[in-house]
Motif scaffolding. Structure first.
Motif, PDB file in Angstrom:
ATOM      1  N   VAL A 183       0.829  -1.199   0.000  1.00 32.76           N
ATOM      2  CA  VAL A 183       0.000   0.000   0.000  1.00 32.76           C
ATOM      3  C   VAL A 183       0.865   1.252   0.000  1.00 32.76           C
ATOM      4  N   GLU A 184       1.933   1.245   0.776  1.00 36.90           N
ATOM      5  CA  GLU A 184       2.735   2.463   0.945  1.00 36.90           C
ATOM      6  C   GLU A 184       3.524   2.842  -0.301  1.00 36.90           C
ATOM      7  N   THR A 185       3.653   1.945  -1.283  1.00 44.67           N
ATOM      8  CA  THR A 185       4.398   2.283  -2.491  1.00 44.67           C
ATOM      9  C   THR A 185       3.484   2.424  -3.717  1.00 44.67           C
ATOM     10  N   GLN A 186       2.184   2.380  -3.524  1.00 42.25           N
ATOM     11  CA  GLN A 186       1.283   2.585  -4.655  1.00 42.25           C
ATOM     12  C   GLN A 186       1.369   4.007  -5.194  1.00 42.25           C
ATOM     13  N   PRO A 187       1.178   4.197  -6.508  1.00 38.79           N
ATOM     14  CA  PRO A 187       1.038   5.564  -7.030  1.00 38.79           C
ATOM     15  C   PRO A 187      -0.163   6.246  -6.366  1.00 38.79           C
ATOM     16  N   PRO A 188      -0.144   7.573  -6.265  1.00 31.67           N
ATOM     17  CA  PRO A 188      -1.191   8.271  -5.505  1.00 31.67           C
ATOM     18  C   PRO A 188      -2.616   7.954  -5.952  1.00 31.67           C
ATOM     19  N   ASP A 189      -2.875   7.935  -7.260  1.00 31.48           N
ATOM     20  CA  ASP A 189      -4.249   7.694  -7.717  1.00 31.48           C
ATOM     21  C   ASP A 189      -4.680   6.266  -7.417  1.00 31.48           C
ATOM     22  N   ALA A 190      -3.768   5.313  -7.586  1.00 31.41           N
ATOM     23  CA  ALA A 190      -4.088   3.926  -7.254  1.00 31.41           C
ATOM     24  C   ALA A 190      -4.362   3.791  -5.760  1.00 31.41           C
ATOM     25  N   ARG A 191      -3.614   4.513  -4.934  1.00 35.68           N
ATOM     26  CA  ARG A 191      -3.837   4.458  -3.485  1.00 35.68           C
ATOM     27  C   ARG A 191      -5.225   4.990  -3.134  1.00 35.68           C
ATOM     28  N   VAL A 192      -5.641   6.059  -3.784  1.00 37.19           N
ATOM     29  CA  VAL A 192      -6.978   6.593  -3.520  1.00 37.19           C
ATOM     30  C   VAL A 192      -8.035   5.524  -3.789  1.00 37.19           C
ATOM     31  N   ASN A 193      -7.904   4.813  -4.905  1.00 36.83           N
ATOM     32  CA  ASN A 193      -8.920   3.825  -5.240  1.00 36.83           C
ATOM     33  C   ASN A 193      -8.792   2.559  -4.407  1.00 36.83           C
ATOM     34  N   HIS A 194      -7.583   2.219  -3.967  1.00 32.64           N
ATOM     35  CA  HIS A 194      -7.420   1.159  -2.970  1.00 32.64           C
ATOM     36  C   HIS A 194      -8.227   1.498  -1.724  1.00 32.64           C
ATOM     37  N   ASP A 195      -8.068   2.717  -1.249  1.00 32.42           N
ATOM     38  CA  ASP A 195      -8.725   3.116  -0.003  1.00 32.42           C
ATOM     39  C   ASP A 195     -10.245   3.211  -0.183  1.00 32.42           C
ATOM     40  N   ARG A 196     -10.685   3.636  -1.361  1.00 32.93           N
ATOM     41  CA  ARG A 196     -12.126   3.686  -1.605  1.00 32.93           C
ATOM     42  C   ARG A 196     -12.726   2.278  -1.559  1.00 32.93           C
ATOM     43  N   TRP A 197     -12.002   1.315  -2.161  1.00 26.22           N
ATOM     44  CA  TRP A 197     -12.516  -0.058  -2.081  1.00 26.22           C
ATOM     45  C   TRP A 197     -12.471  -0.570  -0.644  1.00 26.22           C
ATOM     46  N   ALA A 198     -11.396  -0.257   0.074  1.00 24.04           N
ATOM     47  CA  ALA A 198     -11.231  -0.766   1.441  1.00 24.04           C
ATOM     48  C   ALA A 198     -12.351  -0.300   2.358  1.00 24.04           C
ATOM     49  N   GLU A 199     -13.029   0.773   2.004  1.00 27.24           N
ATOM     50  CA  GLU A 199     -14.190   1.210   2.784  1.00 27.24           C
ATOM     51  C   GLU A 199     -15.404   0.326   2.532  1.00 27.24           C
ATOM     52  N   LEU A 200     -15.359  -0.460   1.443  1.00 28.91           N
ATOM     53  CA  LEU A 200     -16.492  -1.310   1.070  1.00 28.91           C
ATOM     54  C   LEU A 200     -16.274  -2.782   1.386  1.00 28.91           C
ATOM     55  N   GLY A 201     -15.022  -3.218   1.289  1.00 28.06           N
ATOM     56  CA  GLY A 201     -14.740  -4.635   1.488  1.00 28.06           C
ATOM     57  C   GLY A 201     -13.268  -4.861   1.740  1.00 28.06           C
ATOM     58  N   PRO A 202     -12.898  -6.092   2.112  1.00 32.32           N
ATOM     59  CA  PRO A 202     -11.500  -6.370   2.436  1.00 32.32           C
ATOM     60  C   PRO A 202     -10.601  -6.390   1.211  1.00 32.32           C
ATOM     61  N   VAL A 203      -9.352  -6.042   1.429  1.00 32.80           N
ATOM     62  CA  VAL A 203      -8.311  -6.187   0.422  1.00 32.80           C
ATOM     63  C   VAL A 203      -7.439  -7.350   0.880  1.00 32.80           C
ATOM     64  N   LEU A 204      -7.582  -8.489   0.214  1.00 34.73           N
ATOM     65  CA  LEU A 204      -6.880  -9.696   0.618  1.00 34.73           C
ATOM     66  C   LEU A 204      -5.527  -9.767  -0.087  1.00 34.73           C
TER      67      LEU A 204
END
Length: 211
Positions: free
Chosen positions: A89-110
């Motif tokens: 997570v800490e090395t994702q590009p900024p836009d990808a990190r935003v969408n990672h976090d948006r998904w993480a509010e809905l469901g788990p990131v395995l």
């Protein structure tokens, strides 16, 4: 095939649009995810009316960011979505990190260990390959067990931009690299050189994202 763009040309096209203020990188990612959804349901209309289980595989870069958008949009349509992430997570590009976090509010990131593919249970009705996009420049031998498992799972596999393991510029040495199977390839703005050598039976959709 119509005009193609190399990976460098495609990145330059996106960068020019962003620098001119016509679009943001985050907006392009959202458009790519939405275009992928459109292509899927235009290709298989019955799936739009009958949500199932989608397995979305996200990689460490912006292709993975597209995958997180696809996951969120599928969930909004009533799909059960499992997201597995290869990366940090800490090395994702900024836009990808935003969408990672948006998904993480809905469901788990395995987590995803490519050398030990996860059990495909529940069996997916759809697989989204958003592991590696047009920037790939090295073979992915460690992913070979995962690619084999996906090829045997029986669900259609949708590649975002390119099947992971394929190199966008189609250098001869890359033809022997392990690659993810694909039934549908959804790319954006223009085809890439590698799309001229699709696997038999693979469908290609080139989608407009406003560039």
């Amino acid at each position: 095939m119509a005009e193609t763009l190399t990976s460098a040309q495609m990145r330059a096209t996106e960068a020019a649009a962003i620098a001119a203020g016509r679009v943001t990188g985050l907006a392009l990612m959202e458009r790519a995810g939405a275009a992928t959804i459109t292509a899927i349901f235009e290709t298989w209309p019955a799936r739009a009316a009958a949500p199932g289980h989608a397995l979305v595989l996200c990689g460490p870069g912006n292709n993975g960011g597209d995958g997180f958008v696809v996951a969120r949009l599928l969930a909004a349509r009533g799909w059960q979505v499992t997201v597995r992430f290869f990366g940090r997570v800490e090395t994702q590009p900024p836009d990808a990190r935003v969408n990672h976090d948006r998904w993480a509010e809905l469901g788990p990131v395995l987590p995803l260990d490519p050398a030990a593919p996860p059990p495909l249970s529940p069996a997916p009705d759809l697989v989204i390959d958003a592991l590696f996009g047009i920037g790939l420049s090295r073979p992915l031998e460690i992913f070979a067990p995962l690619f084999a498992a996906l090829g045997a799972c029986g669900a259609p596999v949708v590649a975002v931009d390119l099947p992971s393991g394929r190199e966008a510029d189609a250098r001869p040495e890359a033809a022997a690299w392990p690659a993810c199977p694909a039934d549908l390839i959804v790319t954006f703005h223009r085809a890439k050189p590698a799309h001229a050598a699709l696997a038999p039976g693979a469908m290609l959709r080139v989608m407009d994202i406003g560039l």
